[in-house]
Design an enzyme around this catalytic site. Structure first.
Site, PDB file in Angstrom:
ATOM      1  N   HIS A  23       0.925  -0.870   0.035  1.00 23.13           N
ATOM      2  CA  HIS A  23       0.050   0.440   0.307  1.00 23.13           C
ATOM      3  C   HIS A  23       0.530   1.481   0.029  1.00 23.13           C
ATOM      4  CE1 HIS A  23      -0.170   1.785   4.428  1.00 23.13           C
ATOM      5  NE2 HIS A  23       0.762   0.131   4.451  1.00 23.13           N
ATOM      6  N   CYS A  39       2.209   5.571  11.816  1.00 20.37           N
ATOM      7  CA  CYS A  39       1.788   4.829  13.760  1.00 20.37           C
ATOM      8  C   CYS A  39       1.977   5.568  14.281  1.00 20.37           C
ATOM      9  CB  CYS A  39       2.916   3.714  13.282  1.00 20.37           C
ATOM     10  SG  CYS A  39       2.888   2.152  11.845  1.00 20.37           S
TER      11      CYS A  39
END
Length: 354
Positions: free
Chosen positions: A185, A299
């Protein structure tokens, strides 16, 4: 959302049309590739063709294990290696920090580049060294060939987190790495697909199941075919480098600071400080203005905690809390960069006048 400008491609980049078409076609007709019947055999052929295409895109001539993404690939490499010791750099992605546990961290300089002298002292036989190809926050690239030379002359292994590496961007990775973690991705493929490139499978402990016994579970055939299709569409790195240079010239002119400006960096990732304005406030202003950017890696940006990457490079907490990341992709245009420059300049001027 109309009239918005997406500049967070390092977090994830839109799927290419070819990737979507490949996935749609596979979803319309596929079978379990482990089944012995004709449908299963046909799916197996398609899966293996895609596996070969993924490996070829990165110049890899060894084993390719298909995974759910870079985080799983890193977890397999770090959690199931035959290494007696693991060493990581202080600027690795959170996925490496989690998987490596309390592993010793190698320092980096103010430019974000690993300290090779410290590396020489840290590596002993059967040590696995984890180092990223390019940092997801600053874009700083590590000297893969130089790191590999140190690691291999001491009979160690090198794991490269190459999630941010475009296919074909650096032949040194295929030449020197023992393990390479990849993510679909980040390169225009679907979410939930990745790969672990392995020079020698004997470095890893097998657990049984699919993927040569190194990853159980039915393979995500549509996703893998989408990943291979995305990699077949080259990324124009020279164009992206030109866009980044224009952005950084404008940011410097508006009083901003370019993180690791003198280092060799990813052509499509940059980290920028606006002195006197917190990153959280900047993100709100940019979002309201129609721009999608982030602070740190995807993240970690949700927590808005100080960047461990910038801290390792010697930035103090206040300065690191004033940094946002801007990253480009295939769809980024010159007009979009001009628009972002205008927004950055306006916000910086307001901050200076306050």
């Amino acid at each position: 959302m109309p009239n918005r400008i997406y500049l967070d491609h390092a977090a994830t980049t839109p799927m290419t049309a070819a990737a979507r078409a490949a996935m749609t076609g596979a979803m319309a007709a596929w079978a379990n590739p482990s089944s012995p019947h004709a449908e299963g055999r046909a799916t197996r052929r398609a899966l293996e063709d895609a596996r070969g295409a993924i490996a070829s895109a990165y110049g890899w001539r060894h084993e390719t294990l298909l995974t759910s993404g870079a985080s799983e690939s890193l977890g397999i490499a770090l959690g199931r290696s035959m290494a007696e010791r693991i060493v990581i750099s202080a600027v690795e992605h959170d996925a490496v920090l989690r998987a490596a546990g309390p592993a010793p961290m190698l320092p980096v300089g103010a430019d974000g580049v690993i300290d090779l002298d410290a590396l020489r002292e840290a590596v002993t036989p059967r040590t696995l060294v984890a180092v990223q190809w390019a940092n997801s926050e600053t874009g700083v690239r590590q000297p893969i060939a130089a790191v590999a030379e140190v690691v291999h002359e001491r009979d160690g292994w090198m794991l490269v987190d190459a999630a941010q590496m475009p296919a074909g961007a650096d032949p040194d990775v295929a030449r020197h790495a023992d393990l390479v973690a990849l993510s679909a991705h980040k390169r225009g493929g679907p979410i939930g697909v990745g790969a672990l490139l392995v020079r020698d499978l004997s470095v890893l402990l097998p657990t049984g199941g699919q993927e040569r016994g190194y990853r159980p579970g039915t393979e995500n055939v549509p996703g893998v075919l989408g990943y291979a299709a995305a990699l077949a569409e080259p990324e124009d790195l020279a164009r992206l480098s030109t866009l980044r240079a224009r952005l950084e010239e404008a940011i410097r002119g508006a009083g901003g600071v370019v993180a690791a400006e003198g280092a060799r960096r990813h052509p499509a990732i940059g980290a920028y400080r606006m002195p006197g304005m917190a990153a959280a406030a900047q993100l709100i202003r940019f979002d309201l203005g129609g721009f999608a950017v982030s602070a740190g890696s995807a993240c970690a940006s949700g927590s808005m905690r100080p960047s461990h990457v910038l801290a390792a490079m010697g930035w103090d907490e206040q300065a690191s809390r004033e940094v946002v990341r801007v990253s480009f992709g295939r769809t980024t245009t010159e007009a979009e960069i001009h628009a972002f420059v205008a927004a950055w300049t306006a916000i910086a001027r307001e901050r200076a006048a306050a």
